[in-house]
Scaffold this motif. Structure first.
Motif, PDB file in Angstrom:
ATOM      1  N   LYS A 108      11.313  -1.824 -10.742  1.00 56.34           N
ATOM      2  CA  LYS A 108      12.160  -2.125  -9.590  1.00 56.34           C
ATOM      3  C   LYS A 108      12.133  -0.923  -8.638  1.00 56.34           C
ATOM      4  CE  LYS A 108      16.227  -3.763 -10.480  1.00 56.34           C
ATOM      5  NZ  LYS A 108      17.655  -3.765 -10.889  1.00 56.34           N
ATOM      6  N   VAL A 109      11.693  -1.155  -7.421  1.00 58.57           N
ATOM      7  CA  VAL A 109      11.568  -0.107  -6.403  1.00 58.57           C
ATOM      8  C   VAL A 109      12.466  -0.464  -5.232  1.00 58.57           C
ATOM      9  CG1 VAL A 109       9.991   1.038  -4.801  1.00 58.57           C
ATOM     10  CG2 VAL A 109       9.215   0.451  -7.098  1.00 58.57           C
ATOM     11  N   LYS A 110      13.173   0.545  -4.718  1.00 60.96           N
ATOM     12  CA  LYS A 110      14.050   0.321  -3.569  1.00 60.96           C
ATOM     13  C   LYS A 110      13.620   1.208  -2.411  1.00 60.96           C
ATOM     14  CE  LYS A 110      18.145  -1.395  -5.948  1.00 60.96           C
ATOM     15  NZ  LYS A 110      19.610  -1.316  -6.076  1.00 60.96           N
ATOM     16  N   GLN A 111      13.746   0.646  -1.222  1.00 61.86           N
ATOM     17  CA  GLN A 111      13.456   1.375   0.015  1.00 61.86           C
ATOM     18  C   GLN A 111      14.766   1.583   0.762  1.00 61.86           C
ATOM     19  OE1 GLN A 111      11.093  -0.743   2.881  1.00 61.86           O
ATOM     20  NE2 GLN A 111      10.415   1.127   3.914  1.00 61.86           N
ATOM     21  N   SER A 139       0.829  -1.211   0.000  1.00 63.55           N
ATOM     22  CA  SER A 139       0.000   0.000   0.000  1.00 63.55           C
ATOM     23  C   SER A 139       0.860   1.256   0.000  1.00 63.55           C
ATOM     24  CB  SER A 139      -0.926  -0.016   1.218  1.00 63.55           C
ATOM     25  OG  SER A 139      -1.776  -1.142   1.209  1.00 63.55           O
ATOM     26  N   ALA A 140       1.969   1.238   0.758  1.00 63.57           N
ATOM     27  CA  ALA A 140       2.851   2.400   0.799  1.00 63.57           C
ATOM     28  C   ALA A 140       3.522   2.631  -0.545  1.00 63.57           C
ATOM     29  CB  ALA A 140       3.906   2.206   1.893  1.00 63.57           C
ATOM     30  N   ILE A 141       3.962   1.552  -1.214  1.00 65.13           N
ATOM     31  CA  ILE A 141       4.577   1.694  -2.540  1.00 65.13           C
ATOM     32  C   ILE A 141       3.570   2.254  -3.530  1.00 65.13           C
ATOM     33  CG2 ILE A 141       5.565   0.394  -4.468  1.00 65.13           C
ATOM     34  CD1 ILE A 141       6.780  -1.513  -2.422  1.00 65.13           C
ATOM     35  N   ASN A 142       2.350   1.743  -3.490  1.00 67.45           N
ATOM     36  CA  ASN A 142       1.324   2.232  -4.408  1.00 67.45           C
ATOM     37  C   ASN A 142       1.049   3.717  -4.181  1.00 67.45           C
ATOM     38  OD1 ASN A 142      -0.694   1.976  -6.422  1.00 67.45           O
ATOM     39  ND2 ASN A 142      -2.263   1.740  -4.842  1.00 67.45           N
ATOM     40  N   PHE A 197      10.382   5.130  -0.523  1.00 69.41           N
ATOM     41  CA  PHE A 197      10.501   4.270  -1.691  1.00 69.41           C
ATOM     42  C   PHE A 197      10.925   5.100  -2.895  1.00 69.41           C
ATOM     43  CE2 PHE A 197       7.372   2.372   1.128  1.00 69.41           C
ATOM     44  CZ  PHE A 197       7.849   1.082   1.246  1.00 69.41           C
ATOM     45  N   THR A 198      11.808   4.506  -3.716  1.00 70.79           N
ATOM     46  CA  THR A 198      12.338   5.185  -4.891  1.00 70.79           C
ATOM     47  C   THR A 198      12.246   4.251  -6.088  1.00 70.79           C
ATOM     48  OG1 THR A 198      13.895   6.401  -3.507  1.00 70.79           O
ATOM     49  CG2 THR A 198      14.309   6.397  -5.872  1.00 70.79           C
TER      50      THR A 198
END
Length: 295
Positions: A64-67, A5-8, A75-76
């Motif tokens: 590809k997402v990195k925290q 949910s946070a990434i979205n 998140f980036t």
């Protein structure tokens, strides 16, 4: 709020996209690039995400997402590929659940390990059906354009049959353009799924998705129990250890039961497909006999 949910909310909603699934991964074989500065181990967490645009025609992306732990933004977004660039999804083992999988793109090849086999299975299942939906919509749009081209040809033919409505040079040039585009059109190559279990790429797999989500929940609960045990004080440590061990055993038994039930559902689905084929063959034979004796 969980990670998905946070990434979205932070990555995809501002770009007018909708997150379908995200899986936490790490590399199975790290790439050796000595000329690039490498971060310390544990400084970031990597997620592989599947998203779709809200605008029509829909576009399907693998991101590809990195925290990063010390950054202001949680998140980036690091890399993003379209589904046309995704050539192959390798599930590694088609006989049993495993956390390993490979993604092959046009310009890169990544080997990943998910946190658990259940999370990997959820990711592949949702990715497979998203790809199928995308390619079906794309084929439908191409068929619609071909149909419109045929309607245009019929209209020009009616104009030729009635000379009072003449067709100018622009109509002939437009028809030549449509024909050239049709000849030059090459259907895109769809994503190939290999070494994936049939229950992930089959049609009747809604129950399997529910079972995998239950497994993910149980694994997270087990990890939370272990983490709480490590942070518990020394006093009463024996009682906490016994309680945690009991809860861990219960979670393990439920996990095994869910796995056995999933195997039975897969076997039932296979038997159902087999019975459907036999019923179809019986119906065809009965129809042939009816036609034979009706004469």
């Amino acid at each position: 709020m969980n990670s998905q949910s946070a990434i979205n909310k932070e990555v995809f909603i501002p770009r007018d996209e909708r997150l379908l699934v995200a899986v936490e991964v790490w590399r199975r074989k790290r790439k050796k690039m000595s000329f690039l500065p490498t971060a310390a181990k544990g400084d970031y967490v990597t997620f592989i995400c599947v998203s779709v645009t809200n605008t029509i025609p829909h576009q399907l992306f693998i991101t590809k997402v990195k925290q990063f732990g010390g950054s202001s933004s949680s998140f980036t977004r690091r890399s993003q590929w379209t589904v046309e660039q995704l050539r192959q999804v390798n599930g590694i083992n088609a006989n049993k659940d495993s956390p390993e999988f490979d993604l092959v793109f046009d310009n890169t090849f990544d080997q990943w390990v998910a946190r658990s086999s259940a999370e990997k299975c959820i990711f592949i299942q949702i990715l497979y059906h998203a790809c199928q939906t995308y390619w079906e919509e794309k084929a439908g749009s191409v068929g619609k354009s071909v149909k419109l081209g045929k309607v245009g040809q019929q209209g020009r033919a009616s104009q030729c049959a009635h000379p009072e409505v003449g067709a100018g040079p622009s109509d002939s040039s437009a028809s030549r353009t449509v024909k050239a585009r049709r000849k030059s059109y090459i259907p895109p190559r769809q994503t190939e799924f290999i070494n994936c279990q049939s229950k992930l790429t089959g049609d009747a797999c809604t129950m399997n998705l529910v079972i995998y989500r239950c497994k993910v929940f149980l694994n997270r609960m087990k990890n939370m129990i272990v983490a709480n045990q490590s942070r518990s004080p020394g006093r009463g440590q024996t009682r906490h250890r016994v309680t945690g061990r009991t809860l861990g055993n219960v979670a393990q038994r439920v996990n095994v039961t869910l796995g056995e039930r999933g195997d039975r559902l897969t076997h039932a689905e296979d038997k159902t497909v087999e019975l459907m084929h036999k019923a179809q063959q019986f119906a065809d034979t009965a129809h042939k006999l009816a036609l034979k004796y009706s004469k």
